[in-house]
Motif scaffolding. Structure first.
Motif, PDB file in Angstrom:
ATOM      1  N   LEU A 134      54.997   1.564  11.209  1.00  0.00           N
ATOM      2  CA  LEU A 134      55.199   2.213  12.448  1.00  0.00           C
ATOM      3  C   LEU A 134      54.772   3.750  12.419  1.00  0.00           C
ATOM      4  CD1 LEU A 134      56.897   1.897  15.093  1.00  0.00           C
ATOM      5  CD2 LEU A 134      58.891   2.766  13.757  1.00  0.00           C
ATOM      6  N   VAL A 135      55.078   4.366  11.423  1.00  0.00           N
ATOM      7  CA  VAL A 135      54.840   6.013  11.367  1.00  0.00           C
ATOM      8  C   VAL A 135      53.180   6.017  11.549  1.00  0.00           C
ATOM      9  CG1 VAL A 135      54.825   7.963  10.004  1.00  0.00           C
ATOM     10  CG2 VAL A 135      56.958   6.235  10.158  1.00  0.00           C
ATOM     11  N   GLY A 145      51.034   3.868  12.211  1.00  0.00           N
ATOM     12  CA  GLY A 145      50.458   3.076  13.491  1.00  0.00           C
ATOM     13  C   GLY A 145      50.621   4.025  14.906  1.00  0.00           C
ATOM     14  N   ALA A 146      51.768   4.708  14.725  1.00  0.00           N
ATOM     15  CA  ALA A 146      51.867   5.625  15.967  1.00  0.00           C
ATOM     16  C   ALA A 146      50.815   6.644  16.014  1.00  0.00           C
ATOM     17  CB  ALA A 146      53.163   6.340  15.920  1.00  0.00           C
ATOM     18  N   ILE A 147      50.081   6.938  15.087  1.00  0.00           N
ATOM     19  CA  ILE A 147      49.015   7.819  15.108  1.00  0.00           C
ATOM     20  C   ILE A 147      47.865   7.188  15.263  1.00  0.00           C
ATOM     21  CG2 ILE A 147      47.559   9.689  13.639  1.00  0.00           C
ATOM     22  CD1 ILE A 147      50.395  10.029  12.300  1.00  0.00           C
ATOM     23  N   CYS A 148      47.387   6.064  14.599  1.00  0.00           N
ATOM     24  CA  CYS A 148      46.305   5.234  14.725  1.00  0.00           C
ATOM     25  C   CYS A 148      45.958   4.787  15.769  1.00  0.00           C
ATOM     26  CB  CYS A 148      46.218   4.254  13.457  1.00  0.00           C
ATOM     27  SG  CYS A 148      46.135   5.007  11.710  1.00  0.00           S
ATOM     28  N   ARG A 181      46.429   5.175  18.976  1.00  0.00           N
ATOM     29  CA  ARG A 181      46.084   6.137  19.926  1.00  0.00           C
ATOM     30  C   ARG A 181      44.339   6.424  20.038  1.00  0.00           C
ATOM     31  NH1 ARG A 181      50.712   8.179  22.340  1.00  0.00           N
ATOM     32  NH2 ARG A 181      52.485   7.652  21.164  1.00  0.00           N
ATOM     33  N   ASP A 187      51.700  -1.739  28.878  1.00  0.00           N
ATOM     34  CA  ASP A 187      51.643  -0.608  27.908  1.00  0.00           C
ATOM     35  C   ASP A 187      50.781  -0.804  26.445  1.00  0.00           C
ATOM     36  OD1 ASP A 187      52.464   1.227  26.273  1.00  0.00           O
ATOM     37  OD2 ASP A 187      54.410   1.466  27.113  1.00  0.00           O
ATOM     38  N   ILE A 235      49.353   0.975  24.202  1.00  0.00           N
ATOM     39  CA  ILE A 235      49.845   1.789  23.041  1.00  0.00           C
ATOM     40  C   ILE A 235      51.038   0.963  22.333  1.00  0.00           C
ATOM     41  CG2 ILE A 235      50.749   3.699  21.951  1.00  0.00           C
ATOM     42  CD1 ILE A 235      47.606   3.920  22.979  1.00  0.00           C
ATOM     43  N   ARG A 236      52.007   0.572  23.322  1.00  0.00           N
ATOM     44  CA  ARG A 236      52.978  -0.135  22.594  1.00  0.00           C
ATOM     45  C   ARG A 236      52.829  -1.625  21.991  1.00  0.00           C
ATOM     46  NH1 ARG A 236      58.409  -1.155  26.012  1.00  0.00           N
ATOM     47  NH2 ARG A 236      57.005  -2.835  27.127  1.00  0.00           N
ATOM     48  N   LEU A 295      50.894  -1.124  18.787  1.00  0.00           N
ATOM     49  CA  LEU A 295      51.810  -0.485  17.861  1.00  0.00           C
ATOM     50  C   LEU A 295      52.648  -1.585  17.316  1.00  0.00           C
ATOM     51  CD1 LEU A 295      52.793   1.779  16.137  1.00  0.00           C
ATOM     52  CD2 LEU A 295      54.362   2.208  17.967  1.00  0.00           C
ATOM     53  N   VAL A 344      52.663  -2.934  13.374  1.00  0.00           N
ATOM     54  CA  VAL A 344      53.737  -3.084  12.609  1.00  0.00           C
ATOM     55  C   VAL A 344      53.927  -4.433  11.858  1.00  0.00           C
ATOM     56  CG1 VAL A 344      56.292  -3.062  12.483  1.00  0.00           C
ATOM     57  CG2 VAL A 344      54.915  -1.113  13.533  1.00  0.00           C
TER      58      VAL A 344
END
Length: 333
Positions: free
Chosen positions: A100-101, A103-106, A108, A205, A207-208, A211, A215
């Motif tokens: 999650l951490v 992926g939140a960067i990747c 995008r 959405d 990005i969501r 993500l 995960v």
């Protein structure tokens, strides 16, 4: 979707029975060990294909979660304070949080930038494994072995029991990923893969969604790492090296990315190729590379995808021939 779900359940049950029966037909322990090895790497490749084939995200760093699963599980078991099921659930949850951490960067980023930043994170995790010697054992791997205490009357120190446990966990994970593949969520990911502009226009959405699948794929890869760690009773830096991610990509290329079973077929083929090539020549890397290139460049797609397309073309040709034969008879009437 009910007929499809029933068909998937029937296929899963059939695969479970086949895997459970095989060691009794081929009684050599080497066959059982080979199957555990294939199941672990097959799970890794199938989880990666949730990103590659389903979503169009080519990750070069997926082995980071494979290594995370192996090391987290091994370290938890070495404390002697948790049971195997609790360690597995904690490891999957911990790896999902890690994914999650990261992926939140990747997610995008797009295309090649996504691929290389996932590789960068993997090499960062690999560096931590090598340098944090007191915890991970450095380049020697996780020292001391991984205890396998009995739980619910199940003793994984027995080879056959360990095999059955791995088969059951493998089938559960495959069933979960298959439902993701066939779900509305999975078809939304296909839309994002094929036409992100249209997906964004209708209110998805992106990005969501990306993500979420990132995960899930990371969590499933951690289970593959757990199975391999249980099997070898250890965890090693190679689990998180870029070549492990490369092997998973090779499996997808060999088997195919558009069919759910493609990566599993690729895992079996790659492990068989490695085994026989290593037996007959010391230049196994060269021979293996030539074989993979011949298959990929010759078929221009994975074996499973090629067979599926060939069957579809054959069905279409037969359908067209049937219609052609019917039309003249109508005209004559």
């Amino acid at each position: 979707m009910r007929p499809g779900l029933l068909r998937d359940l029937a296929a899963g049950l059939a695969l479970l029975l086949v895997l459970l029966v095989l060691p009794f037909i081929f009684t050599k322990p080497a066959i059982r060990d080979f199957l555990i090895y294939v199941m672990a790497y097959g799970l890794l490749a199938t989880s990666l294909n949730l990103l590659v084939g389903l979503t169009g995200l080519v990750s070069f760093g997926h082995a980071a979660y494979f290594a995370s699963g192996a090391y987290m599980f091994g370290l938890l078991m070495q404390t002697g304070k948790v049971s195997i099921p609790v360690a597995i659930m904690a490891t999957v949850a911990g790896t999902a949080l890690l994914a999650l951490v990261i992926g939140a960067i990747c997610v995008r980023l797009k295309e090649i930038y996504f691929s290389f930043i996932t590789l960068a994170f993997q090499m960062f995790i690999h560096s931590i494994i090598l340098t944090w010697v007191n915890l991970t054992g450095g380049d020697q791997g996780l020292r001391g072995g991984i205890p396998r205490p009995t739980f619910l009357g199940i003793d994984l120190n027995n080879g056959m029991t360990l095999y059955i446990f791995c088969v059951v966990v493998f089938i559960i994970c495959i069933a979960i990923m298959r439902q993701v593949w066939q779900s509305p969520f999975g078809y939304t990911l296909r839309l994002i893969r094929d036409n992100p502009t249209r997906a964004n226009f209708i209110g998805v959405d992106i990005i969501r969604m990306k993500l979420g699948i990132f995960v899930i794929a990371g969590a499933m890869a951690s289970v593959a790492g757990i199975l391999l760690a249980l099997f070898v009773s250890g965890a090693y830096p190679e689990f998180g090296f870029w070549t492990t991610s490369g092997e998973a990509i090779f499996m997808i290329m060999l088997g195919g990315s558009q069919l759910f079973i493609g990566p599993m077929i690729g895992a079996v083929l790659l492990r068989l190729l490695e085994h026989f090539v290593t037996v007959y020549t010391e230049y196994h890397g060269l021979v293996l590379g030539v074989v993979i290139l011949a298959i990929v460049l010759g078929l221009r797609q994975g074996i499973a995808d090629y067979i599926a397309d060939w069957l579809e073309r054959r069905r279409t040709t037969r359908s067209a021939a049937t219609q052609t034969s019917v039309l003249p008879s109508k005209e004559s009437a």
